[in-house]
Enzyme design. Sequence first.
Site, mmCIF file in Angstrom:
data_model
loop_
_atom_site.group_PDB
_atom_site.id
_atom_site.type_symbol
_atom_site.label_atom_id
_atom_site.label_comp_id
_atom_site.label_asym_id
_atom_site.label_seq_id
_atom_site.Cartn_x
_atom_site.Cartn_y
_atom_site.Cartn_z
ATOM 1 N N SER A 237 -9.935 1.696 2.498
ATOM 2 C CA SER A 237 -9.032 2.475 1.674
ATOM 3 C C SER A 237 -7.963 1.640 0.960
ATOM 4 O O SER A 237 -7.343 2.114 0.015
ATOM 5 C CB SER A 237 -8.320 3.517 2.533
ATOM 6 O OG SER A 237 -7.509 2.895 3.506
ATOM 7 N N LYS B 140 0.844 -1.200 0.000
ATOM 8 C CA LYS B 140 0.000 0.000 0.000
ATOM 9 C C LYS B 140 0.880 1.252 0.000
ATOM 10 O O LYS B 140 1.941 1.272 0.641
ATOM 11 C CB LYS B 140 -0.917 -0.028 1.233
ATOM 12 C CG LYS B 140 -2.034 1.011 1.214
ATOM 13 C CD LYS B 140 -2.973 0.826 2.418
ATOM 14 C CE LYS B 140 -4.071 1.864 2.460
ATOM 15 N NZ LYS B 140 -5.002 1.673 3.589
ATOM 16 N N SER C 230 -10.292 -0.624 6.660
ATOM 17 C CA SER C 230 -9.647 -0.407 5.361
ATOM 18 C C SER C 230 -8.955 -1.624 4.756
ATOM 19 O O SER C 230 -8.545 -1.568 3.592
ATOM 20 C CB SER C 230 -8.641 0.743 5.455
ATOM 21 O OG SER C 230 -9.307 1.969 5.446
#
Lengths: 133, 482
Positions: free
Chosen positions: B153, B78, B177
Amino acid sequence: MADKIDPVRSSPPPRPSGRASAGATSNGVDVRALAQLARLEVSDEELAKLEREIPDILKFVETIQNVSVETEISSPELRNVMRADENPHEGGMYTEALMKAAPSRVGNRIAVKQVLTRKNTKSEARNPKKYEI
Amino acid sequence: MDLSKLTISKARKALDAKEYSALELTNAYLTAIAEKNPEIHAYLEVWEDSAREEAKVADAMIARGESQPLTGIPIAVKDNILIEGRTASAGSKILENYKATYDATVVTKLKNQGAVFLGRTNMDEFAMGGSTENSAFGPTRNPHDTSRVPGGSSGGSVAAVAANLALAALGSDTGGSIRQPAGFCGVVGFKPTYGKVSRFGLMAMGSSLDQIGPVTKTVEDARIMLEAIAGYDAKDSTSLADSATRSGTSLEKVIGVPREYLREGIDADVLQSFEATLARLRAQGYEIRDIKLPSLTYSLAVYYIIMPAESSTNLARFDGVRYGLSVPAATIQEVYTKTRGEGFGPEVRRRILVGTFVLSSGYVDAYYRKARAVREIIRADFARAFSAGGGSSLGGESVDAIALPTSPVPPWKFAEKAVPLAMYAADIFTVPVNLAGVPAISVPSGAVVREGKDLPVGFQIIGAHGNEETLFTIGKDVERGF
């Protein structure tokens, strides 16, 4: 200073830990003042939108006022953890790597606009350069 | 090799048996990425050259007989986790050109094992959002239906694994997330106990809530990834001592369900799917017990006070002085306001303003401090559910785990949730876990149909503090049913 701005227009501050009045807090949020506190430039167009959205969000989160919390509850999971101030790394070891990330530098210093200004001083008028401190 | 069938466990065996090399495996993923990433947009950047070099190093480790669980395994990271020398933008314009100056502890651990880093994945800006639509660099698409969001997210990490563009990925979970997008894309998402995985090198959002965790295709793979990244770290003062992990706790096979919390705001077929999974677990010998978690009702409100408060504080560091974007202006005040105004996207600005409000003098007691107090009640509710209840006047529920759907709705269409509160409502089943600091896993559990397409549904299992082991056991039993 901006820090003294009351983010809520013309409403008395709620009693500490008391039930906030939903009307007072939800209707009169001064988003411009909040933006100033947060050092955030917001366009007029966005401001109009935020003036609708933020009170809605605050109105929603105000539901927690319905919970009665009788005693102060400690937070054992959230605590400061200190370490001994010892074994420093060699001076300057990370300086270059960190300086490289800075948008503006002069030698081994990060350059910023002048933070403190004196009003109407002759020296300033002669020397308008404000990039270093 | 068929990437759609591949897992970390299978790849490990094949690599060690020299059926194919780590370089061949990496090349297979790079080819898949070149083919599919333009459509899915899971990756913001792909590191082809260094990935191949890392694969060669992994092959040498394997040849020397020094293979570890993740040696030669191609993974995605990420965009808010630092890798030295690499851009880490957190999906934000303000960090578009920022290059990390050090490795996150999780990255160091993966490097030590000889893992291969394929690239950095798309995300909602600063991990704020549940759809990846808040990325400054365009949204990621759900591989199951590209007209829909992948969740967020960690949408990029999850879509990468779901579309077979990575064997596993790292995400971060502040209010769901990792779990919510994993549910939306039909893969496994794991949120460890708060403090189980070091956050050194993770860009802070809500510091009392954030955790790094794995995204994988199977529960077993999640365990392999977690073992690789977990552990005490002196560089993260919130990291837990390794002794905080419970191991070998016996399983009574009792799963609690807070049914009062499932009465509204959930799609009928999502609830049906949840009940069907519970029924399958019952058939495997589990007792499904109704439990009460009365304070759960307030978790979304508590979360949307604490998280913006902490985020607005953490994001104060982006001032155009030390790193990232810096917009030239006449005074330092204007440098701050213009840099932050131009660098942060709309949702980040919104949360900064809400956070500033709930922390402002005169309101901090009624909002932030009150939310912290209610959070402790939520935490206590969870603790009671897991405890046997000896000595407690309220009595414990003594469940091994708590089950909830991962999301009340399946993945939605782009721009469908334009009103902030509509998006926030989708976090209802995931945020209580972060408030309580306990671990949870989302396991794929069937599908619901929307407009003729099968959309994945996630089944969420929540464990007691430090007890990830139970989640792996139950997670595998859920997996077995499908």
